[in-house]
Design a protein around this motif. Structure first.
Motif, short mmCIF file in Angstrom:
data_model
loop_
_atom_site.label_atom_id
_atom_site.label_comp_id
_atom_site.label_asym_id
_atom_site.label_seq_id
_atom_site.Cartn_x
_atom_site.Cartn_y
_atom_site.Cartn_z
N LEU A 82 3.40 9.31 3.16
CA LEU A 82 3.35 8.91 4.57
C LEU A 82 4.89 8.90 4.92
O LEU A 82 5.88 8.10 4.23
CB LEU A 82 2.82 7.44 4.63
CG LEU A 82 3.19 6.70 5.93
CD1 LEU A 82 2.69 7.58 7.24
CD2 LEU A 82 2.61 5.42 5.87
N ALA A 102 6.72 4.15 2.02
CA ALA A 102 6.81 5.15 2.71
C ALA A 102 7.97 6.02 2.43
O ALA A 102 8.79 5.37 1.74
CB ALA A 102 6.80 5.11 4.56
N ALA A 129 -3.23 8.91 6.31
CA ALA A 129 -2.12 7.87 5.85
C ALA A 129 -1.97 6.84 6.88
O ALA A 129 -1.91 5.58 6.56
CB ALA A 129 -0.86 8.48 5.46
N VAL A 183 4.72 -1.90 3.04
CA VAL A 183 4.02 -0.55 3.23
C VAL A 183 5.07 0.36 2.67
O VAL A 183 6.35 0.53 3.15
CB VAL A 183 3.62 -0.03 4.62
CG1 VAL A 183 3.20 1.35 4.69
CG2 VAL A 183 2.77 -1.12 5.15
N LEU A 204 5.48 5.99 10.50
CA LEU A 204 5.27 4.76 10.15
C LEU A 204 6.15 3.87 11.16
O LEU A 204 5.45 3.14 12.01
CB LEU A 204 5.35 4.26 8.81
CG LEU A 204 5.39 2.85 8.37
CD1 LEU A 204 4.00 2.30 8.74
CD2 LEU A 204 5.81 2.36 6.87
N VAL A 211 0.75 -1.28 0.01
CA VAL A 211 -0.03 -0.04 0.21
C VAL A 211 0.99 1.08 0.03
O VAL A 211 2.02 1.20 0.58
CB VAL A 211 -1.03 0.12 1.19
CG1 VAL A 211 -1.91 -1.02 0.79
CG2 VAL A 211 -0.22 -0.20 2.48
N HIS A 212 0.24 2.19 -0.74
CA HIS A 212 1.02 3.65 -0.64
C HIS A 212 0.07 4.65 -0.60
O HIS A 212 -0.67 5.10 -1.58
CB HIS A 212 1.78 3.67 -2.36
CG HIS A 212 2.55 4.62 -2.44
ND1 HIS A 212 3.77 4.54 -2.98
CD2 HIS A 212 2.23 5.88 -2.57
CE1 HIS A 212 4.45 5.71 -3.19
NE2 HIS A 212 3.62 6.44 -3.01
N ASN A 231 -5.09 4.45 7.46
CA ASN A 231 -5.20 3.61 6.27
C ASN A 231 -4.43 2.69 6.17
O ASN A 231 -4.73 1.18 6.00
CB ASN A 231 -5.19 4.44 5.09
CG ASN A 231 -6.22 5.40 4.75
OD1 ASN A 231 -7.30 5.11 5.14
ND2 ASN A 231 -6.03 6.46 3.83
N THR A 232 -3.23 2.91 6.60
CA THR A 232 -2.13 1.81 6.87
C THR A 232 -2.38 0.64 8.06
O THR A 232 -2.39 -0.43 7.61
CB THR A 232 -0.83 2.33 7.03
OG1 THR A 232 -0.25 3.24 6.26
CG2 THR A 232 0.27 1.31 7.32
#
Length: 312
Positions: A255, A237, A220, A235, A260, A211-212, A223-224
């Protein structure tokens, strides 16, 4: 303090996009030596996948016109160094320098495909077909980027079935993994879960997905977390929250990798990243760019750790 939550993966692979996606929209040219040191510092911080550059035509993304000069400066680091290749010419350039991981890019919407590559969605897929086939024939790992998975600045909300169709097509071409891009940052957690569920139902396995997320509306990290709860373990980032998209003016920063890592560390999820070294790296790059990092974690921890300057 780490307080694990149920239903989350034990480890997440961070696909660091700072040197490519983070810098591509910078107006002032970043010297090749600075880019090389950025990659070296990110590797020193424990990141194992660092997207180094893009072999696009210099007229498209002038900031990355030094790909041939940069890649040999970082290729001996012992980490995965994916590079973007928009067409067969880009693939030839990357392969000639020994690249072992490449990425192609497509769009879930016609408007962005036209703005980004001046082609329709299906024409982009057709252009990517020989690139993927030739890369796989050389045993090169191929990632497929899919932009506008959640919203498009021209078309608005993107139907989930469009996302499923193009993802399925990229996998059928031979892509090893896909990155779902929230290019303008409009996704929310329920939307993320709906897209991931529809992809699974359409035959796209979760372990093929990354996911981006962009942080335009501050979603962000939320959603992550939704993606992690679904089982996603890759992920994207960008160190310091650098980045945007030159072809979608409403796209803001990625993000931030530090934000993160802070969340994942708090959840007891392993990343292999040294947060102090990463913060020091983003502070260093912010100094080279002449402005503070937008990452909240960099701002909170900034100045608490240092890393020696070393030209590469």
């Amino acid at each position: 303090m780490a307080v694990p939550a149920e239903g989350l993966p034990a480890r997440v692979r961070i696909h660091e996009v700072g040197p490519r996606d983070g810098l591509q929209n910078e107006k002032a040219t970043v010297p090749t030596a600075v880019k090389a040191e950025f990659v070296h510092r990110l590797a020193d911080a424990g990141l194992t996948t660092i997207e180094a550059t893009s072999f696009v035509h210099p007229g498209w993304v002038p900031q990355l016109a030094d790909a041939e000069e940069l890649f040999p400066r970082v290729s001996g680091l012992g980490v995965a160094l994916p590079v973007l290749v928009p067409n067969e010419r880009g693939l030839d350039r990357a392969l000639s320098l020994g690249a072992r991981r490449v990425a192609v890019f497509a769009s879930a919407t016609e408007s962005f495909a036209k703005a980004n590559l001046n082609r329709s969605v299906d024409e982009v897929l057709t252009m990517s077909e020989p690139v993927v086939a030739r890369a796989k024939a050389r045993d090169v790992h191929v990632r497929g980027y899919l932009s506008m998975c959640f919203g498009d600045p021209w078309e608005g909300a993107v139907p989930v079935d469009q996302v499923v169709r193009v993802c399925r097509a990229l996998l059928d071409l031979g892509c090893d993994e896909l990155s779902l891009g929230d290019t303008i940052g409009v996704a929310t957690p329920g939307h993320v879960r709906a897209v991931l569920t529809a992809l699974n139902e359409g035959g796209v396995p979760t372990d093929a997905l990354g996911v981006h997320f962009h942080d335009t509306y501050g979603q962000a990290l939320a959603n992550t977390l939704a993606a992690l709860q679904h089982g996603v373990t890759t992920v994207d980032a960008s160190a310091g929250g650098l980045g945007g998209c030159p072809f979608a003016k409403s796209a803001t920063g990625n993000l931030a990798t530090e934000d993160l890592v802070w969340m994942l560390r708090g959840l007891g999820i392993d990343t292999g990243v040294d947060l102090g070294r990463l913060v020091a790296t983003s502070e260093w790059m912010a100094g080279r760019l002449g402005r503070p990092s937008p990452s909240r974690t960099v701002r909170a921890l900034g100045g608490t750790t240092t890393q020696p300057h070393k030209e590469q």
